[in-house]
Motif scaffolding. Structure first.
Motif, mmCIF file in Angstrom:
data_model
loop_
_atom_site.group_PDB
_atom_site.id
_atom_site.type_symbol
_atom_site.label_atom_id
_atom_site.label_comp_id
_atom_site.label_asym_id
_atom_site.label_seq_id
_atom_site.Cartn_x
_atom_site.Cartn_y
_atom_site.Cartn_z
ATOM 1 N N LEU A 182 11.568 -5.863 -14.073
ATOM 2 C CA LEU A 182 11.419 -4.618 -13.322
ATOM 3 C C LEU A 182 12.528 -4.508 -12.292
ATOM 4 O O LEU A 182 12.909 -5.498 -11.679
ATOM 5 C CB LEU A 182 10.061 -4.554 -12.613
ATOM 6 C CG LEU A 182 8.829 -4.410 -13.493
ATOM 7 C CD1 LEU A 182 7.568 -4.371 -12.638
ATOM 8 C CD2 LEU A 182 8.919 -3.157 -14.355
ATOM 9 N N SER A 183 13.005 -3.330 -12.094
ATOM 10 C CA SER A 183 14.045 -3.113 -11.082
ATOM 11 C C SER A 183 13.389 -2.870 -9.733
ATOM 12 O O SER A 183 12.170 -2.703 -9.646
ATOM 13 C CB SER A 183 14.903 -1.895 -11.462
ATOM 14 O OG SER A 183 14.161 -0.702 -11.265
ATOM 15 N N GLY A 184 14.184 -2.803 -8.699
ATOM 16 C CA GLY A 184 13.690 -2.513 -7.359
ATOM 17 C C GLY A 184 13.639 -1.018 -7.088
ATOM 18 O O GLY A 184 13.706 -0.593 -5.941
ATOM 19 N N ARG A 185 13.509 -0.231 -8.115
ATOM 20 C CA ARG A 185 13.502 1.230 -7.986
ATOM 21 C C ARG A 185 12.092 1.782 -8.230
ATOM 22 O O ARG A 185 11.250 1.124 -8.817
ATOM 23 C CB ARG A 185 14.495 1.852 -8.955
ATOM 24 C CG ARG A 185 15.911 1.361 -8.718
ATOM 25 C CD ARG A 185 16.890 2.102 -9.605
ATOM 26 N NE ARG A 185 18.212 1.501 -9.560
ATOM 27 C CZ ARG A 185 19.126 1.777 -8.650
ATOM 28 N NH1 ARG A 185 18.870 2.620 -7.694
ATOM 29 N NH2 ARG A 185 20.304 1.195 -8.696
ATOM 30 N N GLU A 186 11.904 3.022 -7.807
ATOM 31 C CA GLU A 186 10.602 3.661 -7.888
ATOM 32 C C GLU A 186 10.050 3.730 -9.311
ATOM 33 O O GLU A 186 8.843 3.709 -9.516
ATOM 34 C CB GLU A 186 10.645 5.074 -7.284
ATOM 35 C CG GLU A 186 10.828 5.095 -5.785
ATOM 36 C CD GLU A 186 12.291 5.045 -5.324
ATOM 37 O OE1 GLU A 186 13.190 4.763 -6.154
ATOM 38 O OE2 GLU A 186 12.528 5.276 -4.130
ATOM 39 N N ILE A 187 10.910 3.799 -10.318
ATOM 40 C CA ILE A 187 10.459 3.872 -11.708
ATOM 41 C C ILE A 187 9.629 2.642 -12.088
ATOM 42 O O ILE A 187 8.763 2.709 -12.955
ATOM 43 C CB ILE A 187 11.654 4.078 -12.681
ATOM 44 C CG1 ILE A 187 11.172 4.460 -14.078
ATOM 45 C CG2 ILE A 187 12.536 2.838 -12.731
ATOM 46 C CD1 ILE A 187 10.608 5.847 -14.175
ATOM 47 N N ALA A 188 9.866 1.520 -11.412
ATOM 48 C CA ALA A 188 9.080 0.311 -11.670
ATOM 49 C C ALA A 188 7.613 0.534 -11.295
ATOM 50 O O ALA A 188 6.708 0.025 -11.962
ATOM 51 C CB ALA A 188 9.651 -0.871 -10.898
ATOM 52 N N VAL A 189 7.367 1.302 -10.253
ATOM 53 C CA VAL A 189 5.993 1.623 -9.850
ATOM 54 C C VAL A 189 5.342 2.494 -10.918
ATOM 55 O O VAL A 189 4.177 2.285 -11.279
ATOM 56 C CB VAL A 189 5.958 2.322 -8.473
ATOM 57 C CG1 VAL A 189 4.527 2.641 -8.078
ATOM 58 C CG2 VAL A 189 6.645 1.475 -7.416
ATOM 59 N N ASP A 190 6.093 3.450 -11.445
ATOM 60 C CA ASP A 190 5.579 4.288 -12.534
ATOM 61 C C ASP A 190 5.207 3.415 -13.738
ATOM 62 O O ASP A 190 4.185 3.654 -14.395
ATOM 63 C CB ASP A 190 6.610 5.336 -12.941
ATOM 64 C CG ASP A 190 6.839 6.381 -11.866
ATOM 65 O OD1 ASP A 190 7.324 6.025 -10.776
ATOM 66 O OD2 ASP A 190 6.522 7.557 -12.114
ATOM 67 N N PHE A 191 6.036 2.407 -14.014
ATOM 68 C CA PHE A 191 5.731 1.488 -15.116
ATOM 69 C C PHE A 191 4.384 0.792 -14.884
ATOM 70 O O PHE A 191 3.559 0.710 -15.800
ATOM 71 C CB PHE A 191 6.844 0.447 -15.279
ATOM 72 C CG PHE A 191 6.534 -0.584 -16.322
ATOM 73 C CD1 PHE A 191 6.836 -0.360 -17.650
ATOM 74 C CD2 PHE A 191 5.921 -1.786 -15.969
ATOM 75 C CE1 PHE A 191 6.530 -1.300 -18.627
ATOM 76 C CE2 PHE A 191 5.613 -2.734 -16.938
ATOM 77 C CZ PHE A 191 5.909 -2.499 -18.269
ATOM 78 N N ILE A 192 4.170 0.293 -13.675
ATOM 79 C CA ILE A 192 2.908 -0.380 -13.352
ATOM 80 C C ILE A 192 1.738 0.580 -13.553
ATOM 81 O O ILE A 192 0.731 0.241 -14.181
ATOM 82 C CB ILE A 192 2.905 -0.912 -11.894
ATOM 83 C CG1 ILE A 192 3.995 -1.962 -11.690
ATOM 84 C CG2 ILE A 192 1.533 -1.439 -11.481
ATOM 85 C CD1 ILE A 192 3.804 -3.253 -12.424
ATOM 86 N N LYS A 193 1.867 1.781 -13.041
ATOM 87 C CA LYS A 193 0.803 2.786 -13.143
ATOM 88 C C LYS A 193 0.520 3.147 -14.601
ATOM 89 O O LYS A 193 -0.635 3.236 -15.016
ATOM 90 C CB LYS A 193 1.201 4.033 -12.337
ATOM 91 C CG LYS A 193 0.261 5.199 -12.460
ATOM 92 C CD LYS A 193 -0.991 4.999 -11.667
ATOM 93 C CE LYS A 193 -1.809 6.286 -11.678
ATOM 94 N NZ LYS A 193 -3.056 6.144 -10.993
#
Length: 189
Positions: free
Chosen positions: A70-81
């Motif tokens: 996972l990157s340190g970018r907001e898209i990583a949070v979307d991935f988790i969700k």
């Protein structure tokens, strides 16, 4: 902060922080552990790690900064969700906490309080991230825990280097709502 989560943290003062599969299996078998911080994994096995925790009827919080792939970018949070059933995230990055709140995930901002500059930076981090909870590390600093608790308007967790009952009691007495630890002996207290 959601009252259900607040009550869960307050009534379960020891959080199991797991860093490998053995720790995961151990904490999932312990009825007294209700909240689990996931400190390991990668994009290929994270969903199954979260599933194990959820199947054990526990809250799963993913330390997003520590997940390989996972990157340190907001898209990583979307991935988790979108790809896990995690209840929330832990991060040192305010932007990720902010994005998780937008996605209605529970949030813990992890802050390393290593010197006076880090302490003075807490206010700024809080205004950017607006987390549900903050976790301060190391957790063996009752005076600092007390100062942070008086500074912020959200619950505080103490983490890092918690190794015995005295450490737990001192952190709680200083105002922490709970402690997080990778030490299985502390989980059993």
């Amino acid at each position: 902060m959601d009252q259900k989560f607040y009550d869960l943290f307050e009534s379960n003062p020891v959080i199991a922080a797991v860093k490998d599969m053995k720790g995961l299996a151990d904490c999932c078998s312990m009825e007294e552990i209700r909240v689990v911080f996931i400190l390991f994994g990668d994009i290929c096995n994270l969903s199954s790690i979260v599933k194990q925790i959820k199947d054990a009827d526990k809250v799963a919080m993913v330390h997003i900064d520590l997940i390989t792939g996972l990157s340190g970018r907001e898209i990583a949070v979307d991935f988790i969700k979108d790809n896990t059933h995690a209840d929330g995230i832990i991060s040192t990055k305010p932007a990720l906490i902010k994005r998780a709140r937008e996605l209605s995930l529970f949030t813990t901002l992890r802050i390393f309080v290593l010197d006076s500059m880090a302490f003075e930076n807490i206010d700024r981090l809080m205004s950017i991230a607006r987390p549900d909870i903050i976790e301060i590390l190391p957790g063996l600093m009752p005076k600092v825990i007390k100062r942070v608790c008086s500074l912020v308007k959200v619950p505080v967790i103490a983490g890092g280097l918690i190794s015995d009952k005295e450490d737990v009691m001192e952190a709680l007495a200083a105002g922490a709502i709970s402690v997080s630890t990778t030490n299985p002996m502390v989980w059993k207290m």
